[in-house]
Design a protein around this motif. Structure first.
Motif, PDB file in Angstrom:
ATOM      1  N   SER A 166      15.151 -22.406  90.592  1.00  0.00           N
ATOM      2  CA  SER A 166      13.887 -23.109  90.835  1.00  0.00           C
ATOM      3  C   SER A 166      13.428 -22.806  92.256  1.00  0.00           C
ATOM      4  CB  SER A 166      14.034 -24.623  90.606  1.00  0.00           C
ATOM      5  OG  SER A 166      15.001 -25.164  91.473  1.00  0.00           O
ATOM      6  N   ARG A 167      14.357 -22.422  93.126  1.00  0.00           N
ATOM      7  CA  ARG A 167      14.006 -22.132  94.527  1.00  0.00           C
ATOM      8  C   ARG A 167      14.010 -20.626  94.778  1.00  0.00           C
ATOM      9  NH1 ARG A 167      18.239 -24.133  97.864  1.00  0.00           N
ATOM     10  NH2 ARG A 167      19.514 -23.746  96.031  1.00  0.00           N
ATOM     11  N   ASP A 212      13.738 -14.066  81.695  1.00  0.00           N
ATOM     12  CA  ASP A 212      14.131 -14.690  80.433  1.00  0.00           C
ATOM     13  C   ASP A 212      13.488 -16.074  80.314  1.00  0.00           C
ATOM     14  OD1 ASP A 212      15.984 -14.835  78.030  1.00  0.00           O
ATOM     15  OD2 ASP A 212      16.462 -16.697  79.094  1.00  0.00           O
ATOM     16  N   LEU A 270      26.113 -18.564  86.534  1.00  0.00           N
ATOM     17  CA  LEU A 270      26.680 -19.256  87.702  1.00  0.00           C
ATOM     18  C   LEU A 270      27.303 -20.586  87.272  1.00  0.00           C
ATOM     19  CD1 LEU A 270      23.744 -18.465  90.158  1.00  0.00           C
ATOM     20  CD2 LEU A 270      25.939 -17.279  89.935  1.00  0.00           C
ATOM     21  N   SER A 276      17.261 -19.151  96.146  1.00  0.00           N
ATOM     22  CA  SER A 276      18.349 -18.902  95.182  1.00  0.00           C
ATOM     23  C   SER A 276      18.193 -17.530  94.552  1.00  0.00           C
ATOM     24  CB  SER A 276      18.334 -19.937  94.047  1.00  0.00           C
ATOM     25  OG  SER A 276      18.403 -21.226  94.537  1.00  0.00           O
ATOM     26  N   SER A 317      20.872 -15.171  70.131  1.00  0.00           N
ATOM     27  CA  SER A 317      21.513 -15.972  71.175  1.00  0.00           C
ATOM     28  C   SER A 317      22.476 -16.959  70.529  1.00  0.00           C
ATOM     29  CB  SER A 317      20.424 -16.712  71.974  1.00  0.00           C
ATOM     30  OG  SER A 317      21.008 -17.447  73.012  1.00  0.00           O
ATOM     31  N   GLY A 338      26.025 -22.662  85.061  1.00  0.00           N
ATOM     32  CA  GLY A 338      25.031 -23.658  84.654  1.00  0.00           C
ATOM     33  C   GLY A 338      24.388 -24.385  85.814  1.00  0.00           C
ATOM     34  N   SER A 395      20.567 -14.217  94.770  1.00  0.00           N
ATOM     35  CA  SER A 395      21.162 -13.646  93.548  1.00  0.00           C
ATOM     36  C   SER A 395      20.770 -12.174  93.370  1.00  0.00           C
ATOM     37  CB  SER A 395      20.705 -14.437  92.319  1.00  0.00           C
ATOM     38  OG  SER A 395      21.294 -15.704  92.326  1.00  0.00           O
TER      39      SER A 395
HETATM   40  N1  LIG Z   1      20.206 -18.957  75.240  1.00  0.00           N
HETATM   41  C1  LIG Z   1      20.603 -20.148  75.616  1.00  0.00           C
HETATM   42  O1  LIG Z   1      21.028 -20.995  74.816  1.00  0.00           O
HETATM   43  C2  LIG Z   1      20.546 -20.490  77.078  1.00  0.00           C
HETATM   44  C3  LIG Z   1      21.175 -21.647  77.566  1.00  0.00           C
HETATM   45  C4  LIG Z   1      21.106 -21.901  78.942  1.00  0.00           C
HETATM   46  C5  LIG Z   1      20.420 -21.031  79.766  1.00  0.00           C
HETATM   47  N2  LIG Z   1      19.783 -19.925  79.263  1.00  0.00           N
HETATM   48  C6  LIG Z   1      19.053 -18.954  80.127  1.00  0.00           C
HETATM   49  O2  LIG Z   1      19.930 -18.500  81.127  1.00  0.00           O
HETATM   50  C7  LIG Z   1      19.376 -18.752  82.412  1.00  0.00           C
HETATM   51  C8  LIG Z   1      20.471 -19.016  83.406  1.00  0.00           C
HETATM   52  O3  LIG Z   1      21.275 -20.113  83.032  1.00  0.00           O
HETATM   53  P1  LIG Z   1      21.176 -21.534  83.753  1.00  0.00           P
HETATM   54  O4  LIG Z   1      19.868 -21.639  84.451  1.00  0.00           O
HETATM   55  O5  LIG Z   1      21.558 -22.528  82.729  1.00  0.00           O
HETATM   56  O6  LIG Z   1      22.387 -21.537  84.763  1.00  0.00           O
HETATM   57  P2  LIG Z   1      22.843 -20.656  86.027  1.00  0.00           P
HETATM   58  O7  LIG Z   1      22.039 -19.436  86.106  1.00  0.00           O
HETATM   59  O8  LIG Z   1      24.307 -20.550  85.930  1.00  0.00           O
HETATM   60  O9  LIG Z   1      22.512 -21.632  87.234  1.00  0.00           O
HETATM   61  C9  LIG Z   1      21.185 -21.875  87.588  1.00  0.00           C
HETATM   62  C10 LIG Z   1      21.140 -22.572  88.929  1.00  0.00           C
HETATM   63  O10 LIG Z   1      21.780 -21.772  89.883  1.00  0.00           O
HETATM   64  C11 LIG Z   1      21.213 -21.986  91.139  1.00  0.00           C
HETATM   65  N3  LIG Z   1      21.294 -20.690  91.821  1.00  0.00           N
HETATM   66  C12 LIG Z   1      20.809 -19.500  91.380  1.00  0.00           C
HETATM   67  N4  LIG Z   1      21.112 -18.511  92.232  1.00  0.00           N
HETATM   68  C13 LIG Z   1      21.806 -19.094  93.243  1.00  0.00           C
HETATM   69  C14 LIG Z   1      22.402 -18.595  94.435  1.00  0.00           C
HETATM   70  N5  LIG Z   1      22.383 -17.283  94.705  1.00  0.00           N
HETATM   71  N6  LIG Z   1      23.026 -19.478  95.256  1.00  0.00           N
HETATM   72  C15 LIG Z   1      23.082 -20.800  94.948  1.00  0.00           C
HETATM   73  N7  LIG Z   1      22.538 -21.338  93.820  1.00  0.00           N
HETATM   74  C16 LIG Z   1      21.911 -20.475  92.986  1.00  0.00           C
HETATM   75  C17 LIG Z   1      19.770 -22.376  90.910  1.00  0.00           C
HETATM   76  O11 LIG Z   1      19.486 -23.439  91.795  1.00  0.00           O
HETATM   77  P3  LIG Z   1      17.994 -23.879  92.182  1.00  0.00           P
HETATM   78  O12 LIG Z   1      17.409 -24.429  90.918  1.00  0.00           O
HETATM   79  O13 LIG Z   1      18.208 -24.905  93.240  1.00  0.00           O
HETATM   80  O14 LIG Z   1      17.246 -22.661  92.630  1.00  0.00           O
HETATM   81  C18 LIG Z   1      19.717 -22.729  89.435  1.00  0.00           C
HETATM   82  O15 LIG Z   1      19.270 -24.038  89.149  1.00  0.00           O
HETATM   83  C19 LIG Z   1      18.433 -19.935  82.160  1.00  0.00           C
HETATM   84  O16 LIG Z   1      17.497 -20.101  83.185  1.00  0.00           O
HETATM   85  C20 LIG Z   1      17.851 -19.554  80.844  1.00  0.00           C
HETATM   86  O17 LIG Z   1      16.837 -18.572  81.020  1.00  0.00           O
HETATM   87  C21 LIG Z   1      19.871 -19.635  77.936  1.00  0.00           C
END
Ligand SMILES: NC(=O)c1ccc[n+]([C@@H]2O[C@H](COP(=O)([O-])OP(=O)(O)OC[C@H]3O[C@@H](n4cnc5c(N)ncnc54)[C@H](OP(=O)(O)O)[C@@H]3O)[C@@H](O)[C@H]2O)c1
Length: 287
Positions: A255-256, A52, A207, A259, A157, A209, A263
């Protein structure tokens, strides 16, 4: 490595049950390009086939399309990967501002095609309804782009059930991307609508955010259940989403590489009905 696959709504596409969100690779605090590409390759090695992104995953308007270009570079030799992108937000001075004007959406989609190096985008999602533009007008632009073959499937979205009802007759909605996780159940009504209408639901911030994802294990219920299954709290949070509905395909950001590798294994975790019920109470307590 293989991951179980799920149907992406009624599109006929089958994608890995866990996708990857590209946002952390391109916004403030992002890793180097080399590290970013390594993380995307780790996702592929784990069997992830669904990515995504959005044109707005970048630092600011001068950097627009950063995440799309990064994914295109990393995925060059990997035709199995499906990239879903979005348009409808801009980044003036790094802020997030909606722009749902039809002319803007057309330009944004064409720029995304260039950034991704594609003739057609498999799933193009309208990022956020713009209060300054009638929703139907923004959707009309997507319908036109679809007619021209610039996008194959359209998604929405940050929408409500009322938005989805309004979309009927203008565009066939393939997916909805709203915020949902163990701590935030505010889109449950939208999820139910998606289930009933064969629309894929892609929970974002699964997760809780970027800033909170690392600490979700401090929740005592989550921590106890993670210990019981000998997996991470993040894997339990993703397994909970997968078991909540067959329409769901979570898109954890990373980013890593470590992670996303962790997941990706969440699809192997099978939670008991009792544990699902207890996990449900976490979000109910926050409501
Ligand atoms: N449509 C919208 O308005 C909208 C808004 C927000 C996000 N999004 C999309 O949704 C995606 C996911 O949301 P998000 O990135 O905001 O939040 P998220 O997925 O809840 O959290 C992302 C963070 O979780 C950490 N992580 C991932 N897997 C992990 C694991 N197994 N153990 C420990 N830490 C872990 C990562 O850390 P590291 O960086 O250290 O690897 C990453 O920075 C985004 O990347 C984007 O594509 C869409």
């Amino acid at each position: 490595m293989t991951i179980p696959h799920r149907q992406l709504g009624s599109t006929g596409l089958s994608v890995s049950a866990i996708g990857m969100g590209g946002m952390p690779l391109s916004i403030s605090g992002r890793p180097s390009e080399e590290e970013g590409i390594k993380t995307i390759h780790t996702a592929l090695e784990q069997g992830i086939t669904f990515f995504d992104t959005a044109n707005a995953y970048c630092l600011n308007n001068d950097d627009f399309g950063h995440n799309e270009r990064l994914l295109a570079k990393a995925l060059q030799q990997h035709p199995q990967a499906i990239v879903a992108t979005k348009g409808g937000l801009t980044r003036p001075d790094g802020r997030w501002e909606p722009n749902g004007h039809p002319d803007y959406l057309r330009q944004a989609c064409e720029d995304s095609l260039l950034a991704l190096g594609l003739d057609s985008i498999v799933l193009y999602q309208f990022h956020r309804p713009d209060p300054a533009v009638p929703f139907a007008e923004s959707l009309g632009a997507l319908a036109e782009l679809q007619k021209e073959g610039k996008l194959i499937h359209a998604g929405l979205s940050n929408v409500s059930v009322a938005h989805l009802e309004e979309a009927k007759g203008i565009i066939e909605v393939a997916s909805v991307q709203n915020r949902m996780n163990l701590f935030d159940h505010s889109s449950i009504d939208v999820l139910k609508y998606c289930e009933a209408n064969q629309i894929a639901f892609l929970p974002y911030s699964p997760l809780n955010g970027i800033s909170k994802a690392g600490q979700i294990g401090s929740n005592p219920v989550l921590s106890r259940i993670a210990n019981k299954y000998e997996v991470s709290a993040q894997q339990v949070a993703l397994a909970w989403l997968l078991q909540l509905s067959p329409a769901i395909i979570p898109i954890p950001g990373a980013s890593r590489g470590s992670s996303i590798a962790n997941s990706a294994k969440a699809a192997e975790v099978v939670l008991s009905a009792e544990d699902m019920a207890e996990l449900n109470t976490i979000g109910q307590q926050q409501a």
